[in-house]
Design a protein around this motif. Structure first.
Motif, PDB file in Angstrom:
ATOM      1  N   ASP A 134     -19.973 -77.473 -15.075  1.00  0.00           N
ATOM      2  CA  ASP A 134     -19.998 -77.231 -13.621  1.00  0.00           C
ATOM      3  C   ASP A 134     -18.931 -76.227 -13.222  1.00  0.00           C
ATOM      4  O   ASP A 134     -19.086 -75.503 -12.256  1.00  0.00           O
ATOM      5  N   LEU A 135     -17.798 -76.241 -13.932  1.00  0.00           N
ATOM      6  CA  LEU A 135     -16.680 -75.404 -13.518  1.00  0.00           C
ATOM      7  C   LEU A 135     -16.636 -74.087 -14.277  1.00  0.00           C
ATOM      8  O   LEU A 135     -15.918 -73.177 -13.903  1.00  0.00           O
ATOM      9  N   LEU A 136     -17.416 -73.977 -15.353  1.00  0.00           N
ATOM     10  CA  LEU A 136     -17.384 -72.749 -16.145  1.00  0.00           C
ATOM     11  C   LEU A 136     -18.533 -71.811 -15.804  1.00  0.00           C
ATOM     12  O   LEU A 136     -18.712 -70.798 -16.455  1.00  0.00           O
ATOM     13  N   GLY A 137     -19.355 -72.168 -14.812  1.00  0.00           N
ATOM     14  CA  GLY A 137     -20.367 -71.234 -14.344  1.00  0.00           C
ATOM     15  C   GLY A 137     -21.769 -71.473 -14.864  1.00  0.00           C
ATOM     16  O   GLY A 137     -22.726 -70.918 -14.337  1.00  0.00           O
ATOM     17  N   PHE A 138     -21.920 -72.302 -15.916  1.00  0.00           N
ATOM     18  CA  PHE A 138     -23.251 -72.467 -16.507  1.00  0.00           C
ATOM     19  C   PHE A 138     -24.196 -73.182 -15.548  1.00  0.00           C
ATOM     20  O   PHE A 138     -25.363 -72.834 -15.430  1.00  0.00           O
ATOM     21  N   THR A 139     -23.682 -74.186 -14.847  1.00  0.00           N
ATOM     22  CA  THR A 139     -24.524 -74.913 -13.908  1.00  0.00           C
ATOM     23  C   THR A 139     -24.923 -74.016 -12.738  1.00  0.00           C
ATOM     24  O   THR A 139     -26.064 -74.050 -12.283  1.00  0.00           O
TER      25      THR A 139
END
Lengths: 315, 378
Positions: free
Chosen positions: B138-143
């Motif tokens: 969620d915090l690394l951009g994948f979501t």
């Protein structure tokens, strides 16, 4: 003293030394661990040269060249110590020998073969590395950490064997941490922790072991304790050790073979008594000094000159 | 959602020392004690078993997840007791019960179980890879990437199957781009975190733009999806996810868990022990991105499960290591529990499950920060 590119001669001399101590397996230390002669698994294509050498290595980080055209050979069964001023490339060389840094040119040869062409686990059963900074996981016990050294010997379907257990026990005994087996690594003192890491490297059961500044951050008593331990492993097990050390007197006292580096080049290599001269220390470190006999061991003892000359060349 | 992109910046940057990354475990093998035999030779006694606590937590969470699942199947306009649910599942129910359980409600519960496990596994992998307790998809951009893919489909007027496909594609494309941008002679944790935060910010903006471009009905549907919801999930949603996880989970657990635990001790040490570190990172990143994207495709970007479950797993097992399998069990329990709460706790008004996980997960994180601060670690 032997200048570089003479490693045929060096290898011979040191093998002679190695054979001299190979038979000395002292009682009292667990005797099941692989010794240097056991050879690991890469050893089918062996020439007459040393098992581990670097051939015309060019070493660079992100395009910044640290060393160029570097030739080194590690005499079999030696306790080789690499010395040199900061940023001379000694740790870089060790990382290249341990294949954690891929040379941009040249090759590290293990038993005559390029290490990068060999399967990683196979190499890991012959050549061990204790890096300068490793992270002990939170909540891990001493025995668990030492057990991780068994990784290259384990298989998916045979993860923990009686053999692994025996080797872990013996490695802990050899480094004097057996009594700490159930303790958390976080709770140990610096010296104890370093012995645990060495036990982990021992559990890997490699005939060759590379240690990057194993005594850094330890007080003098613990430094000597670790070096005594290394010397014992070298003498009693016939293992080939390569260590990067900062203290020249420790290097001279413990090494059987010394490699002095400066600015990415090997300046001299050979037996400490021959290599460690006042002229060499001045050449390598830019430090005027006297070299006298260590009253304890008779090995060279470097005593820095009391006052620096003005205008000396920078190291 | 937009705020999500910004607040964790400082935490991600300083999270590792602050939390003290609870790292590793080469599998849960544990030599217990050393005894000396008559010959005086030390032997490690107590055959290195799996840490019993880790097993207990894993099994406990799995049972809890299944219990939540049974309760969820039993709740709704046609309430059933847990005993009835179990009897029907075993094949002893009437045709009506059979239909309600097998066709209407079971797919939703199965989706919840698998989405929870997949998100938690992806989170545990990323937290271990980047050695940062806040490294979750969620915090690394994948979501966000998955959300962008889904929103593009919504704006183009695609159906729900296309939306799921768009989410997977969006997540995977984002994963590839972030991986390439973070690559510099190898993948390094801190670069992945920084590039990921940048990607999150950009994609959050893009997503906001796409929402304003959609027609009102579509935007409302998109918002529901973005919150994360399990409403009306059928077998067509659950099966692709099940099939993919059936392949990915064994690869990750059997092939990568031990080398991952070794790698947490440092790249050089891991290489010295024969781990091919960069290859491992590539495989694990790919697996985690796929797991997160597939989960998002099935249930929307359900927040905080990927972040919270691995933490809970580590705290409960007290075992060093990525605790992948335990984290997956905890994730399944969290999501099924949250879904049950979303259906039951608020009377007739059913909430999307993402609201519950967001509130629970956010609350947990705040509590964790407060507890760490009291303990003097932040």
């Amino acid at each position: 003293m032997t200048r570089t590119n003479a490693y045929g001669h060096l290898a011979q001399g040191d093998r002679a030394y190695g054979n001299g101590v190979a038979g000395v397996v002292t009682a009292g230390v667990a005797d099941g661990l692989a010794d240097g002669s056991a050879g690991g698994e890469v050893g089918d294509v062996r020439g007459d040269g040393p098992r581990l050498r670097g051939d015309a290595l060019t070493l660079a980080y992100d395009g910044r060249v640290v060393a160029e055209g570097l030739d080194v050979s590690i005499p079999d069964r030696s306790f080789t110590v690499v010395v040199g001023p900061n940023a001379c490339g000694k740790s870089t060389l060790l990382r290249a020998l341990a294949r954690t840094l891929r040379p941009s040119a040249g090759a590290v040869l293990l038993d005559g073969r390029d290490v990068t062409s060999l399967p990683a686990r196979k190499v890991a059963r012959t050549l061990g590395l204790l890096p300068q900074s490793s992270v002990a996981p939170d909540g891990i016990t001493v025995a668990e950490l030492v057990g991780r050294g068994r990784y290259p010997h384990q298989r998916l379907l045979r993860q923990w064997s009686a053999d692994d257990e025996r080797v872990v026990g013996e490695s802990m005994a050899a480094t004097g941490v057996a009594d700490l087996a159930g303790r958390l690594v976080d709770e140990l003192s610096g010296g104890q922790r370093q012995r645990v890491w060495i036990a982990m490297a021992l559990a890997q059961e490699t005939p060759l072991l590379l240690l990057d500044e194993p005594t850094t951050y330890l007080d003098i008593a613990h430094q000597i304790e670790i070096l005594d331990l290394c010397a014992r492993l070298h003498e009693e097990r016939g293992r080939t050790l390569v260590a990067v050390l900062h203290d020249l007197n420790h290097a001279a006292r413990y090494a059987t073979h010394l490699i002095a580096m400066r600015a990415g080049r090997v300046v001299a290599s050979g037996a400490p008594a021959e290599v460690m001269t006042a002229g060499l220390v001045e050449e390598v470190f830019g430090l005027p000094c006297r070299v006298i006999d260590d009253p304890e061991t008779g090995t060279p003892l470097v005593v820095p000159a009391a006052r620096r000359r003005t205008g000396e060349k920078a190291s | 959602m937009p705020a999500l992109g910004v607040w964790p910046l400082g935490l991600l940057a300083f999270g590792a020392p602050a939390f003290g990354v609870r790292a590793c475990g080469a599998g849960e093998v544990r030599p217990v004690s050393v005894v000396r035999t008559a010959a005086g030779r030390p032997v490690v006694a107590g055959i290195v078993a799996v840490r019993p606590r880790a097993v207990a937590v894993g099994i406990g969470c799995l049972l809890l997840a299944l219990a939540f699942g049974v309760l969820t199947v039993g709740s709704g306009d046609y309430p059933m007791s847990p005993a009835d649910v179990l009897r029907t599942l075993a094949g002893g129910g009437g045709p009506a019960e059979d239909f309600v359980v097998r066709e209407l409600r079971l797919p939703r519960v199965v989706t919840a179980l698998v989405v929870g496990a997949a998100l938690a596994l992806a989170g545990a992998i990323f937290q271990s890879l980047v050695r940062n307790p806040l490294g979750s998809p969620d915090l690394l951009g994948f979501t966000q990437g998955a959300a962008t893919g889904a929103l593009l489909v919504v704006v183009a007027g695609g159906g729900s199957a296309a939306l799921a496909g768009g989410a997977v594609l969006g997540g995977v494309v984002t994963g590839v781009v972030i991986y390439l941008l973070a690559w510099r002679g190898g993948l390094h944790g801190h670069r992945l975190v920084l590039v990921g935060i940048g990607a999150t910010a950009v994609l959050t903006g893009v997503n906001g733009y796409l929402l304003t471009r959609g027609r009102l009905m579509e935007a409302a549907r998109a918002m529901l999806w973005l919150t994360g919801s399990l409403d009306g999930r059928g077998w067509e949603d659950a099966l692709p996810l099940l099939a993919a996880t059936a392949v990915l989970v064994p690869v990750v657990l059997l092939g990568c868990a031990r080398p991952l635990a070794i790698t947490e001790m440092g790249d050089d040490l891991a290489r010295g022990l024969g781990v091919r570190v960069q290859g491992l990172r590539l495989v694990l990143t790919a697996a985690a991105v796929l797991l997160a994207s597939l989960a998002a495709a099935a249930a929307g970007p359900v927040s905080f499960v990927a972040l919270t479950a691995p933490h809970l797993a580590r705290r409960m097992t007290r075992t060093p290591g990525p605790n992948l399998l335990t984290a997956a069990c905890v994730g399944a329990a969290l999501l099924t529990g949250a879904d049950l709460a979303a259906q039951r706790l608020f009377g007739d008004h059913q909430l999307p499950v993402g609201v519950v996980t967001g509130v629970l997960g956010g609350g947990y994180l705040v509590w964790l920060l407060a507890a760490q601060r009291k303990a003097g670690r932040i």
